[in-house]
Design a protein around this motif. Structure first.
Motif, PDB file in Angstrom:
ATOM      1  N   THR B  84       4.194   1.950 -12.559  1.00  0.00           N
ATOM      2  CA  THR B  84       3.751   2.467 -13.827  1.00  0.00           C
ATOM      3  C   THR B  84       2.531   3.313 -14.092  1.00  0.00           C
ATOM      4  O   THR B  84       2.473   4.283 -14.670  1.00  0.00           O
ATOM      5  CB  THR B  84       3.898   1.541 -15.028  1.00  0.00           C
ATOM      6  N   THR B  85       1.501   2.996 -13.038  1.00  0.00           N
ATOM      7  CA  THR B  85       0.230   3.890 -13.375  1.00  0.00           C
ATOM      8  C   THR B  85       0.201   5.064 -12.398  1.00  0.00           C
ATOM      9  O   THR B  85      -0.793   5.798 -12.435  1.00  0.00           O
ATOM     10  CB  THR B  85      -1.065   2.982 -13.018  1.00  0.00           C
ATOM     11  N   GLY B  86       1.394   5.362 -11.601  1.00  0.00           N
ATOM     12  CA  GLY B  86       1.219   6.339 -10.888  1.00  0.00           C
ATOM     13  C   GLY B  86       0.534   6.087  -9.440  1.00  0.00           C
ATOM     14  O   GLY B  86       0.597   7.128  -8.648  1.00  0.00           O
ATOM     15  N   THR B  87      -0.050   5.204  -9.379  1.00  0.00           N
ATOM     16  CA  THR B  87      -0.973   4.898  -8.094  1.00  0.00           C
ATOM     17  C   THR B  87       0.201   4.809  -6.715  1.00  0.00           C
ATOM     18  O   THR B  87      -0.243   5.229  -5.707  1.00  0.00           O
ATOM     19  CB  THR B  87      -1.734   3.595  -7.894  1.00  0.00           C
ATOM     20  N   LEU B  88       1.327   4.245  -7.031  1.00  0.00           N
ATOM     21  CA  LEU B  88       2.253   4.138  -5.977  1.00  0.00           C
ATOM     22  C   LEU B  88       2.670   5.484  -5.532  1.00  0.00           C
ATOM     23  O   LEU B  88       3.017   5.809  -4.360  1.00  0.00           O
ATOM     24  CB  LEU B  88       3.747   3.106  -6.205  1.00  0.00           C
ATOM     25  N   GLU B  89       3.146   6.300  -6.435  1.00  0.00           N
ATOM     26  CA  GLU B  89       3.736   7.663  -6.188  1.00  0.00           C
ATOM     27  C   GLU B  89       2.456   8.251  -5.357  1.00  0.00           C
ATOM     28  O   GLU B  89       2.785   9.214  -4.302  1.00  0.00           O
ATOM     29  CB  GLU B  89       3.877   8.443  -7.655  1.00  0.00           C
ATOM     30  N   ARG B  90       1.129   8.208  -5.682  1.00  0.00           N
ATOM     31  CA  ARG B  90       0.199   9.029  -5.214  1.00  0.00           C
ATOM     32  C   ARG B  90      -0.044   8.345  -3.583  1.00  0.00           C
ATOM     33  O   ARG B  90      -0.116   9.060  -2.574  1.00  0.00           O
ATOM     34  CB  ARG B  90      -1.321   8.777  -5.722  1.00  0.00           C
ATOM     35  N   LEU B  91       0.183   6.859  -3.572  1.00  0.00           N
ATOM     36  CA  LEU B  91      -0.123   6.425  -2.078  1.00  0.00           C
ATOM     37  C   LEU B  91       0.903   6.912  -1.181  1.00  0.00           C
ATOM     38  O   LEU B  91       0.783   7.192  -0.090  1.00  0.00           O
ATOM     39  CB  LEU B  91       0.197   4.795  -2.254  1.00  0.00           C
ATOM     40  N   LEU B  92       2.222   6.957  -1.693  1.00  0.00           N
ATOM     41  CA  LEU B  92       3.318   7.426  -0.813  1.00  0.00           C
ATOM     42  C   LEU B  92       3.148   8.907  -0.406  1.00  0.00           C
ATOM     43  O   LEU B  92       3.945   9.435   0.308  1.00  0.00           O
ATOM     44  CB  LEU B  92       4.765   7.170  -1.686  1.00  0.00           C
ATOM     45  N   THR B  93       2.158   9.833  -1.073  1.00  0.00           N
ATOM     46  CA  THR B  93       2.012  11.134  -0.400  1.00  0.00           C
ATOM     47  C   THR B  93       0.808  11.012   0.558  1.00  0.00           C
ATOM     48  O   THR B  93       0.595  12.030   1.174  1.00  0.00           O
ATOM     49  CB  THR B  93       1.600  12.229  -1.427  1.00  0.00           C
ATOM     50  N   THR B  94       0.218   9.691   0.911  1.00  0.00           N
ATOM     51  CA  THR B  94      -0.740   9.396   1.703  1.00  0.00           C
ATOM     52  C   THR B  94      -0.213   8.889   3.243  1.00  0.00           C
ATOM     53  O   THR B  94       1.059   8.692   2.959  1.00  0.00           O
ATOM     54  CB  THR B  94      -1.882   8.605   1.361  1.00  0.00           C
ATOM     55  N   PRO B  95      -1.070   9.073   4.325  1.00  0.00           N
ATOM     56  CA  PRO B  95      -0.466   8.323   5.303  1.00  0.00           C
ATOM     57  C   PRO B  95      -0.337   7.049   5.496  1.00  0.00           C
ATOM     58  O   PRO B  95       0.373   6.397   6.363  1.00  0.00           O
ATOM     59  CB  PRO B  95      -1.607   8.627   6.187  1.00  0.00           C
ATOM     60  N   LEU B  96      -0.297   6.414   4.118  1.00  0.00           N
ATOM     61  CA  LEU B  96      -0.035   4.749   4.073  1.00  0.00           C
ATOM     62  C   LEU B  96       1.547   4.485   4.376  1.00  0.00           C
ATOM     63  O   LEU B  96       2.359   5.259   3.794  1.00  0.00           O
ATOM     64  CB  LEU B  96      -0.509   4.251   2.864  1.00  0.00           C
ATOM     65  N   GLY B  97       1.661   3.604   5.423  1.00  0.00           N
ATOM     66  CA  GLY B  97       3.094   3.290   5.353  1.00  0.00           C
ATOM     67  C   GLY B  97       3.560   2.229   4.371  1.00  0.00           C
ATOM     68  O   GLY B  97       2.979   1.504   4.016  1.00  0.00           O
ATOM     69  N   LYS B  98       5.104   2.284   4.224  1.00  0.00           N
ATOM     70  CA  LYS B  98       5.440   1.222   3.134  1.00  0.00           C
ATOM     71  C   LYS B  98       5.075  -0.407   3.555  1.00  0.00           C
ATOM     72  O   LYS B  98       4.602  -0.965   2.769  1.00  0.00           O
ATOM     73  CB  LYS B  98       6.628   1.332   3.176  1.00  0.00           C
ATOM     74  N   LEU B  99       5.219  -0.461   4.783  1.00  0.00           N
ATOM     75  CA  LEU B  99       4.923  -1.973   5.439  1.00  0.00           C
ATOM     76  C   LEU B  99       3.357  -2.074   5.375  1.00  0.00           C
ATOM     77  O   LEU B  99       2.989  -3.429   5.090  1.00  0.00           O
ATOM     78  CB  LEU B  99       5.322  -2.207   6.519  1.00  0.00           C
ATOM     79  N   ASP B 100       2.494  -1.058   5.403  1.00  0.00           N
ATOM     80  CA  ASP B 100       1.274  -1.474   5.264  1.00  0.00           C
ATOM     81  C   ASP B 100       0.949  -1.993   3.757  1.00  0.00           C
ATOM     82  O   ASP B 100      -0.134  -2.797   3.511  1.00  0.00           O
ATOM     83  CB  ASP B 100       0.274   0.048   5.207  1.00  0.00           C
ATOM     84  N   LEU B 101       1.613  -1.415   2.786  1.00  0.00           N
ATOM     85  CA  LEU B 101       1.317  -1.926   1.258  1.00  0.00           C
ATOM     86  C   LEU B 101       1.967  -3.119   1.144  1.00  0.00           C
ATOM     87  O   LEU B 101       1.261  -4.095   0.620  1.00  0.00           O
ATOM     88  CB  LEU B 101       2.020  -0.826   0.433  1.00  0.00           C
ATOM     89  N   LEU B 102       3.237  -3.405   1.617  1.00  0.00           N
ATOM     90  CA  LEU B 102       3.847  -4.589   1.409  1.00  0.00           C
ATOM     91  C   LEU B 102       3.095  -5.700   2.221  1.00  0.00           C
ATOM     92  O   LEU B 102       2.885  -6.876   1.566  1.00  0.00           O
ATOM     93  CB  LEU B 102       5.243  -4.569   2.017  1.00  0.00           C
ATOM     94  N   PHE B 103       2.850  -5.528   3.538  1.00  0.00           N
ATOM     95  CA  PHE B 103       2.122  -6.560   4.377  1.00  0.00           C
ATOM     96  C   PHE B 103       0.659  -6.870   3.724  1.00  0.00           C
ATOM     97  O   PHE B 103       0.182  -7.995   3.805  1.00  0.00           O
ATOM     98  CB  PHE B 103       1.838  -6.415   5.709  1.00  0.00           C
ATOM     99  N   GLY B 104       0.071  -5.765   3.100  1.00  0.00           N
ATOM    100  CA  GLY B 104      -1.123  -5.909   2.548  1.00  0.00           C
ATOM    101  C   GLY B 104      -1.196  -6.827   1.262  1.00  0.00           C
ATOM    102  O   GLY B 104      -2.053  -7.637   1.123  1.00  0.00           O
TER     103      GLY B 104
END
Ligand SMILES: Nc1ncnc2c1ncn2[C@@H]1O[C@H](COP(=O)(O)OP(=O)(O)OP(=O)(O)O)[C@@H](O)[C@H]1O
Ligand SMILES: [Mg+2]
Lengths: 243, 251
Positions: B84-104
């Motif tokens: 809801t704060t848009g940080t996810l949308e922004r993260l997904l435009t960076t080199p971060l992989g989905k699993l980096d976020l989930l495992f994090g």
């Protein structure tokens, strides 16, 4: 040289409504391109398509020679969302360091980005306690921290005072002079005048793609505000009476 | 996935938690307070000779259950906030992989849960004299793994919530049936066949069985290891499903 962004016949539907109607435009490299248009005209939607987070119905968006959203582009493109998207429960510095780390950048880069947006003295403050304008700048610092080749900034100067706005625009031009491509949306006409090139959209259609001087000349007035009003009214009249 | 980005993301989530002093205090204190309550509920109940006391039986399962329910809620809300704060949308435009976020999230909240379980276990063993045949460290291991499972389920469920109100509603939907059917209230072997079948596909049942194995056996049993493997497998499956719900592009 090839354009930084090439949009061809882009059609986007959002919430069951057509938001972009076959829009085509190019953004040249190493320049500041302004994206202007009335509220709800599709500026944010176009920017989302450029950074590859928007579902697209038809058409192509090519960014730095690759399809928008390609994994290799994620190192090369920086995106500032319209609403500040930073972690309210981290300090300004911690936010910048996190986004720097995602790009393999270190603390020095993060501190420089924070200083560049004028937040050096608030670096240790929690973002949740910042003023609205400070929070937008914290978000901007995170978009610029990795010095990407292309920066897409959705209303970066909203809520900033005239001095800060002038500082930020000077920075944008300095970045362009170093070869960075900037696509910047704005509602403010004195900012439009500072762009090398302007894209004007209305209701999801491009109605002008020119330098500020050429836009003034096309409308036959000196004042950009007035020029936009005339172009938008002329476009409106065309649509209502397509004879 | 990249180790550097995973480490940065785990650190970022822990830093967010560190700034939230009240949440830290609640995480540390609430399980012990509830254990105290349970202790005094059962302190005057006689224990038939040769049986485990009710406190020992309930407290052991609670040590695994706290991290589960709390980390499920914390994760659902944290992930919803990213959306809801848009940080996810922004993260997904960076080199971060989905699993980096989930495992994090799994690593950060799993670590927080391990600390929480350690405090609660210390209180249970040393203040209230909890008695298990097996090693208390195994209890910690099960609790931490259970927390990772809860994080994974929370990450997955948050994809289906648009608001905080919806997100908290997933707690009774996902957590309460697992608690009812895990064997704490009615031994699983005594349930109706269809309830047993449901219980058999709920991962918390295996975590509880693993805890009971530690309670009853001095050495780790094969059943316990199998149960742990089931819990870990379920967590991995939930993380994969959560990754599938994370779309870089949205409408
Ligand atoms: N998530 C969404 N679901 C459905 N429709 C949306 C969504 N987001 C935007 N829209 C619609 O798409 C259209 C274009 O929106 P967009 O945000 O691109 O406009 P904008 O030009 O950026 O406006 P502003 O200057 O106010 O930021 C609007 O009519 C808006 O209502
Ligand atoms: Mg917008």
């Amino acid at each position: 040289m090839e354009d930084a962004i090439a949009v061809r016949d882009l059609v986007v539907d959002r919430g069951g409504r057509r938001v972009l109607h076959g829009l085509s435009a190019v953004v040249p490299r190493g320049a500041v391109t302004g994206l202007l248009g009335p509220s709800g005209s599709g500026k944010t939607t176009l920017m989302r398509a450029v950074v590859g987070v928007q579902v697209v119905t038809a058409g192509t968006v090519t960014v730095l020679g690759r399809p928008a959203g390609s994994p290799e582009l994620r190192h090369r493109v920086g995106y500032l969302t319209q609403a500040p998207s930073v972690y309210a429960d981290l300090t300004v510095r911690e936010n910048a360091r996190y986004f720097a780390a995602l790009h393999g950048r270190g603390r020095a880069d993060a501190d420089r980005a924070v200083a560049d947006v004028g937040l050096a003295r608030a670096a240790g403050q929690l973002v949740g306690t910042l003023s609205g304008g400070q929070r937008s700048r914290a978000s901007l610092a995170c978009a610029l921290v990795a010095e990407p080749e292309l920066v897409v900034l959705d209303e970066p100067t909203v809520g900033q005072d005239p001095v800060l706005r002038a500082d930020l625009w000077a920075q944008f031009h300095a970045m362009a002079a170093r070869g960075t491509t900037l696509l910047v949306s704005s509602h403010v006409m004195d900012e439009a005048a500072r762009c090398d090139r302007l894209l004007l959209i209305r209701e999801g259609r491009l109605i002008a793609d020119d330098s500020p001087a050429a836009v003034r000349a096309a409308a036959g007035v000196d004042d950009l505000d007035e020029a936009f009003l005339r172009l938008i009214r002329a476009h409106q009249a065309d649509q209502e009476d397509p004879s | 996935m990249s180790p550097r980005i995973l480490a940065a993301t785990t650190g970022r989530i822990l830093r967010q938690l560190r700034h939230d002093r009240r949440t830290l205090a609640l995480l540390a204190v609430v399980p012990s307070a509830l254990l105290t309550l349970v202790y005094f509920m059962y302190v005057d109940q006689p224990t038939p000779p040769g049986q485990t006391s009710t406190f020992d039986r309930v407290a052991l399962i609670m040590l695994g259950f706290f991290p589960f329910v709390i980390m499920f809620l914390v994760t659902s809300i944290a992930m919803l906030r990213e959306r809801t704060t848009g940080t996810l949308e922004r993260l997904l435009t960076t080199p971060l992989g989905k699993l980096d976020l989930l495992f994090g999230y799994g690593l950060a909240f799993g670590a927080a849960a391990a600390v929480q379980a350690a405090i609660a276990s210390a209180v249970a063993y040393w203040v209230f004299g909890l008695d298990t045949a097996g090693d208390g460290l195994l209890v910690l291991l099960i609790a931490a793994l259970n927390a990772v499972l809860a994080v994974a389920l929370g990450l997955f469920c948050s994809a289906f919530a648009r608001t905080e109100f919806q997100a908290v509603q997933f707690m009774p939907v996902v957590v309460v049936p697992q608690l009812l059917l895990c064997g704490l209230f009615v031994p699983r072997g005594e349930m109706a066949g269809w309830l047993q079948a449901v219980s058999d596909v709920l991962p918390l049942s295996y975590a509880v069985e693993a805890l009971q194995e530690v309670g009853a056996n001095a050495e780790p049993t094969g059943t316990m290891w199998r149960d742990l493997a089931v819990v870990a497998g379920s967590a991995l499956l939930a993380l994969v499903l959560a990754a599938a719900t994370l779309r870089r592009r949205s409408g």
